[in-house]
Write an enzyme that holds these catalytic residues in place. Structure first.
Site, PDB file in Angstrom:
ATOM      1  N   THR A   1      -3.028 -11.138  -2.312  1.00 25.23           N
ATOM      2  CA  THR A   1      -1.728 -10.485  -2.228  1.00 25.23           C
ATOM      3  C   THR A   1      -0.705 -11.415  -1.601  1.00 25.23           C
ATOM      4  OG1 THR A   1      -0.482  -8.603  -1.360  1.00 25.23           O
ATOM      5  CG2 THR A   1      -2.336  -9.358  -0.032  1.00 25.23           C
ATOM      6  N   ARG A   2       0.546 -11.245  -1.993  1.00 22.13           N
ATOM      7  CA  ARG A   2       1.628 -11.965  -1.329  1.00 22.13           C
ATOM      8  C   ARG A   2       2.702 -10.975  -0.914  1.00 22.13           C
ATOM      9  NH1 ARG A   2       3.084 -13.022  -7.024  1.00 22.13           N
ATOM     10  NH2 ARG A   2       5.252 -12.417  -7.270  1.00 22.13           N
TER      11      ARG A   2
ATOM     12  N   HIS B   1       1.112  -1.546  -0.157  1.00 19.08           N
ATOM     13  CA  HIS B   1       1.509  -0.145  -0.271  1.00 19.08           C
ATOM     14  C   HIS B   1       0.288   0.659  -0.726  1.00 19.08           C
ATOM     15  CE1 HIS B   1       5.695  -1.160   0.434  1.00 19.08           C
ATOM     16  NE2 HIS B   1       5.573  -2.149  -0.441  1.00 19.08           N
TER      17      HIS B   1
ATOM     18  N   HIS C   1      -1.853  -0.475  -3.899  1.00 19.60           N
ATOM     19  CA  HIS C   1      -2.827  -1.558  -3.774  1.00 19.60           C
ATOM     20  C   HIS C   1      -3.996  -1.158  -2.889  1.00 19.60           C
ATOM     21  CE1 HIS C   1       0.388  -4.447  -5.312  1.00 19.60           C
ATOM     22  NE2 HIS C   1      -0.560  -4.352  -6.221  1.00 19.60           N
TER      23      HIS C   1
ATOM     24  N   ARG D   1      -1.832  -5.395 -12.144  1.00 20.06           N
ATOM     25  CA  ARG D   1      -0.735  -5.538 -13.087  1.00 20.06           C
ATOM     26  C   ARG D   1       0.090  -6.781 -12.715  1.00 20.06           C
ATOM     27  NH1 ARG D   1       3.838  -4.045 -12.012  1.00 20.06           N
ATOM     28  NH2 ARG D   1       5.436  -3.936 -13.587  1.00 20.06           N
TER      29      ARG D   1
END
Ligand SMILES: [Zn+2]
Length: 384
Positions: A193-194, A198, A201, A287
């Site tokens: 993740t970057r 929320h 995820h 996505r």
């Protein structure tokens, strides 16, 4: 369990004795100043995150990656790992010479034995790797700014001390592998993740964790583009979320000090291979993984795995659709599991979320946990 890419975990860190020796010799060596991306790549190579690479790519590996998404030995690899320089500097470096590698601010980072130098076609590279040639794409712009000649050769690097905020989560692939073993995990899923995490995820991570022994939340903390949330703020969000909502025995927060390229599908494969080196058996691809703007289709980063031999990739991708909270279902879901329409879903655009946070408002708790929202509101206030 957990075979590294190519079968062997690389370690190109200088031992204390080698480091002391290099410091004494460095002033007599030709020197090369690395940009932020190259310095990050140097670190990733040295700790084995880019195994089997032992240095910046030779022309044979570079061509293989650009043309066939494979190293010269046939192993899948999708992102060029290169060191560029100008022609005059390259002309002064004889093959076999050792060069000192320096950070943009002049610190000695390590050294490289220059084995190979070659010119290259930048447009061909960005077309094949980024599927774009437009310099509005941040990854394309970085390649177009590079020097005219690429230098290949094995490196050795000093261990880089992490900033204090990362210190507790800074681990090499050898260290995460040892931890997985200690925890008794036979299977582990990596989550790249970057962004702040929320509920959407959190949901896909937990769906994945239902199927494997452990979860490694593996935020990228190398350089990202302007507009992405600062890594230090994100780290506080991850700690707040994991402390309260994730099972500690089955979750590990660890940092991934890579530079973000925004190459979409090609970077998704690259991210998966790197996590294989960290010991993961599974990798979440959601996505628009590693995408930017509208350069890639929503699920291109999932489709690309079909172009590779799954055994050669060696880590199993887990594909997830866009998820949301559905008011009628009363839970999180995706179009695969919820039959209801848009009107039932709690969904907010990134722009809307940023507006709410800037105005000091928490997004709905079905969208963002309040603990995370409060950290983001505070950060938004601090930058005003
Ligand atoms: Zn529903």
């Amino acid at each position: 369990m957990f075979e590294p890419h190519g079968g062997k975990l690389i370690n190109r860190l200088l031992t204390p004795a080698e480091g002391g020796d290099l410091k004494k010799r460095a002033s007599a060596l030709p020197s090369l100043t690395l940009n932020a991306r190259e310095a990050s790549d140097l670190r990733m190579i040295s700790i084995g995150a880019f195994s089997p690479l032992e240095g910046f790519m030779s022309s044979a590996d570079y061509r293989g990656v650009v043309e066939r998404a494979a190293l010269s030995n046939g192993l899948p690899w999708t992102i060029p790992i290169t060191l560029s320089t100008d022609r005059a500097t390259a002309d002064r470096l004889k093959p076999g010479v050792e060069a000192a590698l320096k950070s943009p601010d002049g610190a000695l980072l390590g050294s490289m034995t220059v084995e190979d130098k070659h010119t290259y076609d930048k447009v061909r590279e960005v077309q094949n790797v980024f599927r774009a040639t437009d310099e509005a794409h941040p990854g394309v712009a970085n390649v177009m700014k590079q020097g005219e000649v690429l230098l290949g050769g094995k490196i050795k690097a000093f261990e880089q001390k992490p900033l204090p905020i990362y210190a507790a989560s800074d681990r090499t692939p050898a260290q995460t592998r040892a931890l997985f073993k200690e925890k008794g995990w036979n299977t582990a899923v990596g989550f790249q993740t970057r962004n702040p995490i929320h509920r959407a995820h959190e949901y896909i991570m937990k769906c994945a964790l239902e199927l494997v022994d452990g979860l490694m939340v593996h935020p990228l903390v190398g350089e990202t583009k302007a507009g992405d949330t600062d890594a230090e703020v994100r780290m506080r969000c991850y700690h707040a979320l994991l402390d309260r909502y994730y099972p500690p025995g089955r979750t590990l927060l660890s940092t991934f000090p890579a530079f973000m390229r925004y190459a979409g599908p090609k970077e998704a494969v690259f991210h998966a291979i790197c996590r294989k080196n960290y010991g993961c058996t599974h990798f979440i691809v959601g996505r628009d993984h590693a995408g930017v703007g509208t350069y890639y289709g929503s699920y291109d980063a999932q489709k690309i795995f079909g172009e590779f031999d799954a055994a050669a990739i060696g880590i199993r991708p887990m594909f997830f659709e866009n998820s949301f909270y559905c008011r009628t279902c009363g839970n999180m879901g995706t179009a695969k599991t919820c039959p209801h329409g848009e009107a039932d879903r709690v969904s907010l655009s990134g722009t809307k979320v940023r507006e709410m946070l800037a105005a000091g408002q928490r997004p709905p708790s079905e969208f963002t946990r309040p603990e995370v929202a409060d950290i983001l509101i505070e950060a938004a206030r601090a930058t005003k």
